[in-house]
Write a protein that holds these residues in place. Structure first.
Motif, PDB file in Angstrom:
ATOM      1  N   LYS A 118     -17.408  13.264 -10.523  1.00 45.54           N
ATOM      2  CA  LYS A 118     -16.573  12.637 -11.605  1.00 45.54           C
ATOM      3  C   LYS A 118     -15.244  12.348 -10.905  1.00 45.54           C
ATOM      4  CE  LYS A 118     -18.843  15.357 -15.205  1.00 45.54           C
ATOM      5  NZ  LYS A 118     -18.417  16.377 -16.320  1.00 45.54           N
ATOM      6  N   LEU A 119     -14.599  11.434 -11.521  1.00 46.37           N
ATOM      7  CA  LEU A 119     -13.444  10.732 -11.157  1.00 46.37           C
ATOM      8  C   LEU A 119     -12.290  11.971 -11.363  1.00 46.37           C
ATOM      9  CD1 LEU A 119     -11.466   8.200 -10.215  1.00 46.37           C
ATOM     10  CD2 LEU A 119     -11.172   7.953 -12.904  1.00 46.37           C
ATOM     11  N   GLU A 120     -11.477  12.372 -10.434  1.00 44.00           N
ATOM     12  CA  GLU A 120     -10.615  13.287 -10.395  1.00 44.00           C
ATOM     13  C   GLU A 120      -9.140  12.419  -9.868  1.00 44.00           C
ATOM     14  OE1 GLU A 120     -11.484  16.528  -8.013  1.00 44.00           O
ATOM     15  OE2 GLU A 120     -13.504  16.865  -8.922  1.00 44.00           O
ATOM     16  N   ASP A 121      -8.160  13.318 -10.219  1.00 44.70           N
ATOM     17  CA  ASP A 121      -6.891  12.609  -9.848  1.00 44.70           C
ATOM     18  C   ASP A 121      -6.513  12.337  -8.304  1.00 44.70           C
ATOM     19  OD1 ASP A 121      -5.874  12.822 -12.392  1.00 44.70           O
ATOM     20  OD2 ASP A 121      -4.860  14.894 -12.136  1.00 44.70           O
ATOM     21  N   ARG A 122      -7.229  13.274  -7.334  1.00 39.02           N
ATOM     22  CA  ARG A 122      -7.304  13.097  -5.936  1.00 39.02           C
ATOM     23  C   ARG A 122      -7.830  11.664  -5.727  1.00 39.02           C
ATOM     24  NH1 ARG A 122     -12.376  14.484  -3.550  1.00 39.02           N
ATOM     25  NH2 ARG A 122     -13.594  15.364  -5.004  1.00 39.02           N
ATOM     26  N   HIS A 123      -8.822  11.225  -6.398  1.00 39.14           N
ATOM     27  CA  HIS A 123      -9.225  10.128  -5.928  1.00 39.14           C
ATOM     28  C   HIS A 123      -8.316   8.832  -6.097  1.00 39.14           C
ATOM     29  CE1 HIS A 123     -13.326  11.984  -7.263  1.00 39.14           C
ATOM     30  NE2 HIS A 123     -13.410  11.928  -5.541  1.00 39.14           N
ATOM     31  N   LEU A 124      -7.460   9.036  -7.144  1.00 47.88           N
ATOM     32  CA  LEU A 124      -6.491   7.797  -7.301  1.00 47.88           C
ATOM     33  C   LEU A 124      -5.387   8.086  -6.583  1.00 47.88           C
ATOM     34  CD1 LEU A 124      -7.064   7.622 -11.249  1.00 47.88           C
ATOM     35  CD2 LEU A 124      -8.217   6.525  -9.355  1.00 47.88           C
ATOM     36  N   ALA A 125      -5.229   8.857  -5.880  1.00 49.84           N
ATOM     37  CA  ALA A 125      -4.003   9.099  -4.764  1.00 49.84           C
ATOM     38  C   ALA A 125      -3.582   7.812  -4.127  1.00 49.84           C
ATOM     39  CB  ALA A 125      -3.904  10.409  -3.900  1.00 49.84           C
ATOM     40  N   VAL A 126      -2.413   7.519  -3.845  1.00 48.82           N
ATOM     41  CA  VAL A 126      -1.947   6.418  -3.166  1.00 48.82           C
ATOM     42  C   VAL A 126      -2.385   6.527  -1.487  1.00 48.82           C
ATOM     43  CG1 VAL A 126       0.090   5.074  -2.429  1.00 48.82           C
ATOM     44  CG2 VAL A 126      -0.060   5.813  -4.713  1.00 48.82           C
ATOM     45  N   ALA A 127      -2.955   5.533  -1.293  1.00 47.94           N
ATOM     46  CA  ALA A 127      -3.419   5.482   0.318  1.00 47.94           C
ATOM     47  C   ALA A 127      -2.080   5.257   1.217  1.00 47.94           C
ATOM     48  CB  ALA A 127      -4.474   4.679   0.376  1.00 47.94           C
ATOM     49  N   GLU A 128      -1.707   6.180   1.994  1.00 44.52           N
ATOM     50  CA  GLU A 128      -0.551   5.830   2.772  1.00 44.52           C
ATOM     51  C   GLU A 128      -0.807   4.841   3.877  1.00 44.52           C
ATOM     52  OE1 GLU A 128       2.664   6.678   2.248  1.00 44.52           O
ATOM     53  OE2 GLU A 128       2.132   8.411   0.765  1.00 44.52           O
ATOM     54  N   PRO A 129       0.032   4.044   4.445  1.00 41.18           N
ATOM     55  CA  PRO A 129      -0.299   3.109   5.359  1.00 41.18           C
ATOM     56  C   PRO A 129      -1.193   3.968   6.578  1.00 41.18           C
ATOM     57  CG  PRO A 129       1.952   2.877   4.903  1.00 41.18           C
ATOM     58  CD  PRO A 129       1.604   4.018   3.994  1.00 41.18           C
ATOM     59  N   GLN A 130      -0.899   5.118   7.290  1.00 37.47           N
ATOM     60  CA  GLN A 130      -1.520   5.457   8.434  1.00 37.47           C
ATOM     61  C   GLN A 130      -3.062   5.556   7.470  1.00 37.47           C
ATOM     62  OE1 GLN A 130       1.464   8.586   8.743  1.00 37.47           O
ATOM     63  NE2 GLN A 130       0.468   8.738  10.897  1.00 37.47           N
ATOM     64  N   SER A 131      -3.346   6.259   6.515  1.00 36.77           N
ATOM     65  CA  SER A 131      -4.615   6.281   5.992  1.00 36.77           C
ATOM     66  C   SER A 131      -5.457   4.893   5.905  1.00 36.77           C
ATOM     67  CB  SER A 131      -4.894   7.011   4.658  1.00 36.77           C
ATOM     68  OG  SER A 131      -4.198   6.283   3.691  1.00 36.77           O
ATOM     69  N   ILE A 132      -4.731   3.887   5.541  1.00 40.31           N
ATOM     70  CA  ILE A 132      -5.325   2.513   5.261  1.00 40.31           C
ATOM     71  C   ILE A 132      -5.712   2.080   6.866  1.00 40.31           C
ATOM     72  CG2 ILE A 132      -4.737   0.193   5.145  1.00 40.31           C
ATOM     73  CD1 ILE A 132      -2.904   1.107   2.699  1.00 40.31           C
ATOM     74  N   ILE A 133      -4.966   2.201   7.910  1.00 41.30           N
ATOM     75  CA  ILE A 133      -5.050   1.655   9.197  1.00 41.30           C
ATOM     76  C   ILE A 133      -6.288   2.790   9.614  1.00 41.30           C
ATOM     77  CG2 ILE A 133      -4.241   1.723  11.620  1.00 41.30           C
ATOM     78  CD1 ILE A 133      -3.235  -0.261   9.465  1.00 41.30           C
ATOM     79  N   THR A 134      -6.410   3.748   9.545  1.00 44.59           N
ATOM     80  CA  THR A 134      -7.609   4.855  10.071  1.00 44.59           C
ATOM     81  C   THR A 134      -8.824   4.357   9.203  1.00 44.59           C
ATOM     82  OG1 THR A 134      -6.080   6.727  10.117  1.00 44.59           O
ATOM     83  CG2 THR A 134      -8.345   7.106   9.988  1.00 44.59           C
ATOM     84  N   ARG A 135      -8.771   4.119   7.994  1.00 44.94           N
ATOM     85  CA  ARG A 135      -9.964   3.595   7.340  1.00 44.94           C
ATOM     86  C   ARG A 135     -10.565   2.243   7.848  1.00 44.94           C
ATOM     87  NH1 ARG A 135     -11.035   4.643   0.853  1.00 44.94           N
ATOM     88  NH2 ARG A 135     -12.820   3.234   0.500  1.00 44.94           N
ATOM     89  N   MET A 136      -9.456   1.473   8.255  1.00 49.15           N
ATOM     90  CA  MET A 136     -10.065   0.107   8.588  1.00 49.15           C
ATOM     91  C   MET A 136     -10.515   0.169  10.007  1.00 49.15           C
ATOM     92  SD  MET A 136      -6.762  -2.482   7.753  1.00 49.15           S
ATOM     93  CE  MET A 136      -7.778  -3.867   8.479  1.00 49.15           C
ATOM     94  N   LEU A 137     -10.023   1.228  10.850  1.00 56.29           N
ATOM     95  CA  LEU A 137     -10.604   1.597  12.123  1.00 56.29           C
ATOM     96  C   LEU A 137     -11.940   2.007  12.136  1.00 56.29           C
ATOM     97  CD1 LEU A 137      -7.503   2.627  13.931  1.00 56.29           C
ATOM     98  CD2 LEU A 137      -8.597   0.895  14.676  1.00 56.29           C
ATOM     99  N   SER A 138     -12.120   2.830  10.913  1.00 49.63           N
ATOM    100  CA  SER A 138     -13.545   3.701  10.827  1.00 49.63           C
ATOM    101  C   SER A 138     -14.568   2.776  10.357  1.00 49.63           C
ATOM    102  CB  SER A 138     -13.169   4.757   9.732  1.00 49.63           C
ATOM    103  OG  SER A 138     -12.285   6.024  10.249  1.00 49.63           O
ATOM    104  N   ASN A 139     -14.276   1.586   9.801  1.00 49.61           N
ATOM    105  CA  ASN A 139     -14.917   0.647   9.348  1.00 49.61           C
ATOM    106  C   ASN A 139     -15.595  -0.026  10.428  1.00 49.61           C
ATOM    107  OD1 ASN A 139     -14.768   1.422   6.715  1.00 49.61           O
ATOM    108  ND2 ASN A 139     -13.554  -0.573   6.032  1.00 49.61           N
TER     109      ASN A 139
END
Length: 745
Positions: A640-661
């Motif tokens: 189920k959708l929770e508040d943690r799912h809607l947390a703002v992605a910091e720039p570091q986490s965006i870069i990590t996610r792109m690299l993980s892809n």
């Protein structure tokens, strides 16, 4: 066929099943043309299905043929019957016959005539192709793309000479399955044998004229099937095979195709020579058609399931002990790349067996030294796995085997001669250098060995340059994080990611492209527009006028993860489109946050004094309701959708996610070098990630970067993170040290 215009010889497939046997084979006696429907009904009983064994020995190839003599002669394409394989024919009434003779065959014209033990067949009449006029209506019957009982009609377009042979060009849809079938006029006469289709147009086909077939019938070259299937067969006095696959021998080379019957497609080809006594050596040259395959030496074999195998597999060198037929009884003793291995080329494998001590060499460089309990078998030979196609040459066994390369002193002498006048090797093949080289025994082999050494050195230097470029990008990424760890523009980090794979990328030019795009949007923003109106204009320009869109047909292409190519191609995945959108909005004075939902990246805009708005930039900035967000999370995780799912992605986490892809794509493609780059970038951003440390240790070890592998392994042991089996880490570090020591011997 050498002409590049053509797709090539059509793959054989099945054709006409049983139909009405009461119909005669020709048109009416008056010779007048009939309709396509009439001729189709008339000739169907003369069309046959041809099957031949595939590479695995099982029935695989299917194609078309047609009866040309009542006593069992069938015409078809040579490629339809395969090469040196059993062939069977099925008649229209379902009767099946094994082919007893290849009555005639001709490779240049791709024609064959086969014989079956049948009588009373209904032959088709052979016509005179010279009477065919351009534009005349013709037809063919076949099973294109598996569509049974298909009749195609068209017209003669003209005559063409292809590779020296006269062909009839026809305007009709020719596909897989028409190959080997007759080209008929509307009197039921055969004027050609369908053999080619065009690679550049759907409705262009070609047929070999029956003149070639008539010539073949006038001068047959009969080969009985028991001889046909042994063309190129192994000499049973020299070799015995175990486990299936198709082993053949020609001009001193052994080739193998197909899948063995054992687990993993294993198949053996064992020498019939008296087994060598310890100590002994076995050597062979091997070349794989595909580096994902596996083929090499087998030794200490009991003639069945138990043996050792030393072979390249997926670009690495593997030593395996096989103690039985099941994978649980197979034990990999070594599996690592070797800098001496030449991908896609001939490689020399050699093993030395001495009462349980095993040494393995590739191109004269030792890559494995191990001691294992000796197997009881003593036969030696060749092994292959999976659906590998491979060639072997120069099999040698004895007390010792000569090295693959000429002696070092010979190579040194050759290099000295070449260096004495380096320009001569490019300009004067008959000069003094050539004369001196010709006087040296093994001179040509020594020159080739020198060339290989230079190529290897070039490869090492290129790899060093690539590593230096990667480290330069990683240094810039560190500087970006140190300067503004949670406030930098994700677009800047995304550009560095793109440079990992594209070191020549002009990042300043990409930034200018982004600025120009922002200016284009700004020019269209109405005066006094609020943030929502600004974004509305951005959406219209970006998605409607310029056509930016989510990639669906080629989602996992790495280009979708490079923001410069997303700008160029106007296509990307959710996270890269979001990074571009955030950067453009920032240049327009609007703050947009990235939201990293599981499996899907979206953005959030919060107007001053208003409620948050979620946008799906992958779908043209579609507004998302709370229910939409819930569905995305539910579909991705089942949660189920929770508040943690809607947390703002910091720039570091965006870069990590792109690299993980990118890491996921490289892993799927088994691209270890790229995986190492992405992992090292991830560890710059997330240095405390145990999972990525563990993967980095394994991938660095796999690619021969032993120092980097030890560094991550020691970090894991020092920090002892939960969920990591430290005993396995220590075992891996021990194996790294052994492999590093072995590579230095």
């Amino acid at each position: 066929m050498k002409t590049t215009l053509w797709l090539g010889i059509l793959l054989p497939m099945s054709i006409i099943p049983a139909l009405d046997l009461a119909v005669s084979h020709a048109a009416e006696e008056d010779g007048s043309p009939h309709s396509v429907q009439d001729i189709a009904k008339t000739v169907r009983n003369s069309i046959v299905t041809i099957r031949h064994a595939g590479r695995s020995g099982k029935a695989e190839g299917l194609g078309t043929g047609f009866v040309i003599a009542a006593d069992g002669l069938i015409a078809t394409n040579l490629h339809v019957i395969g090469e040196a394989r059993p062939v069977s024919v099925e008649l229209a009434d379902g009767q099946s016959f094994d082919v007893i003779e290849i009555h005639a065959s001709d490779s240049p014209s791709d024609l064959a005539v086969i014989r079956i033990p049948a009588r009373g067949l209904i032959p088709l009449d052979l016509g005179d192709p010279a009477t065919l006029a351009d534009g005349q209506e013709v037809m063919a019957i076949g099973n294109p793309l598996g569509l049974e009982r298909s009749v195609v009609a068209g017209h003669v377009s003209g005559r063409r000479r292809i590779d020296g042979h006269e062909m009839i060009q026809v305007a009709m849809p020719i596909e897989q399955g028409n190959s080997g079938g007759p080209l008929l006029d509307l009197r039921g006469q055969v004027h050609g044998v369908i053999t080619l289709k065009s690679a550049i147009a759907a409705n262009i086909g070609f047929a070999v004229t029956v003149d070639h077939l008539a010539s073949l019938l006038a001068n047959p070259n009969p080969v009985a099937m028991d001889r046909w299937v042994t063309i190129g067969a192994l000499d049973p006095g020299e070799w015995t095979t175990v486990g299936g696959a198709t082993w053949r021998q020609r001009a001193g080379r052994i080739s193998v195709q197909g899948i063995g019957r054992d687990f993993g497609g294993r198949a053996l080809c064992l020498s019939c020579q008296p087994p060598p006594a310890d100590p002994y050596e076995v050597a062979v040259w091997v070349r794989l058609d595909d580096e994902s395959g596996a083929a090499g030496l087998a030794f200490a074999s009991d003639g069945s399931d138990c043996h050792y195998g030393f072979y390249p597999s997926k670009g690495k060198l593997r030593l395996t002990r096989f103690d039985g037929p099941e994978v649980t009884s197979w034990h990999i003793l070594h599996d690592a790349p070797s800098p001496a291995y030449r991908s896609g080329d001939w490689n020399h494998l050699r093993i030395r067996h001495d009462n349980g001590r095993i040494e393995c060499f590739v191109n004269d460089e030792r890559c494995v030294v191990t001691t294992a309990p000796g197997l009881s078998g003593s036969q030696v030979g060749l092994a292959k796995f999976r659906d590998t196609e491979a060639e072997f040459r120069g099999v040698i066994m004895g007390d010792t085997c000569p090295p693959a390369a000429p002696a070092a002193e010979v190579v040194k002498q050759v290099v000295s001669i070449i260096d004495s006048d380096p320009d001569a090797i490019a300009t004067d093949t008959a000069g003094d250098v050539m004369t001196r080289l010709r006087e040296i025994p093994d001179g040509a082999e020594a020159v080739l060995a020198h060339a290989v050494a230079l190529e290897r050195e070039s490869s090492r230097l290129r790899r060093l340059a690539s590593d230096l470029q990667t480290q330069r990008v990683l240094d810039e990424l560190r500087a970006l994080l140190v300067g503004a760890p949670n406030t930098f523009d994700p677009f800047d980090g995304a550009l560095l990611i793109a440079r990992l794979d594209n070191p020549e990328l002009d990042t300043a030019a990409v930034e200018r492209d982004l600025d120009r795009l922002a200016s284009m949007v700004r020019e269209n923003i109405p005066a006094g527009a609020d943030e929502v109106a600004i974004l509305t204009t951005l959406d219209r320009v970006l998605f409607t006028e310029l056509g930016f869109h989510g990639s669906r047909g080629d989602y996992y292409n790495r280009s979708n993860s490079y923001v410069n190519e997303v700008l160029d191609d106007r296509e990307g995945i959710p996270i890269t489109l979001a990074v571009v959108y955030i950067a453009l909005a920032r240049r327009l004075g609007v703050t947009i946050d990235g939201i990293g939902l599981p499996g899907h990246f979206v953005v959030r805009h919060t107007p001053r004094g208003g409620e948050p708005r979620w946008l799906d930039v992958f779908n043209k900035a579609q507004l998302l309701t709370h229910d939409d967000l819930s569905s995305l999370v539910q579909n991705a995780t089942g949660e189920k959708l929770e508040d943690r799912h809607l947390a703002v992605a910091e720039p570091q986490s965006i870069i990590t996610r792109m690299l993980s892809n990118l890491l996921s794509i490289a892993s799927r493609e088994d691209d270890s070098d790229s995986m190492l780059r992405y992992l090292e970038a991830i560890l710059v951003v997330e240095p405390q990630s145990p999972r990525d440390r563990l993967m980095h240790m394994v991938v660095a070890g796999r690619t021969g970067h032993f120092k980097r592998a030890r560094s991550s392994g020691r970090w894991l042991i020092e920090h002892a993170p939960e969920g990591i089996d430290l005993d396995r880490v220590r075992e891996f570090l021990d194996s790294i040290e052994q492999r590093e020591a072995g590579s230095q011997r």
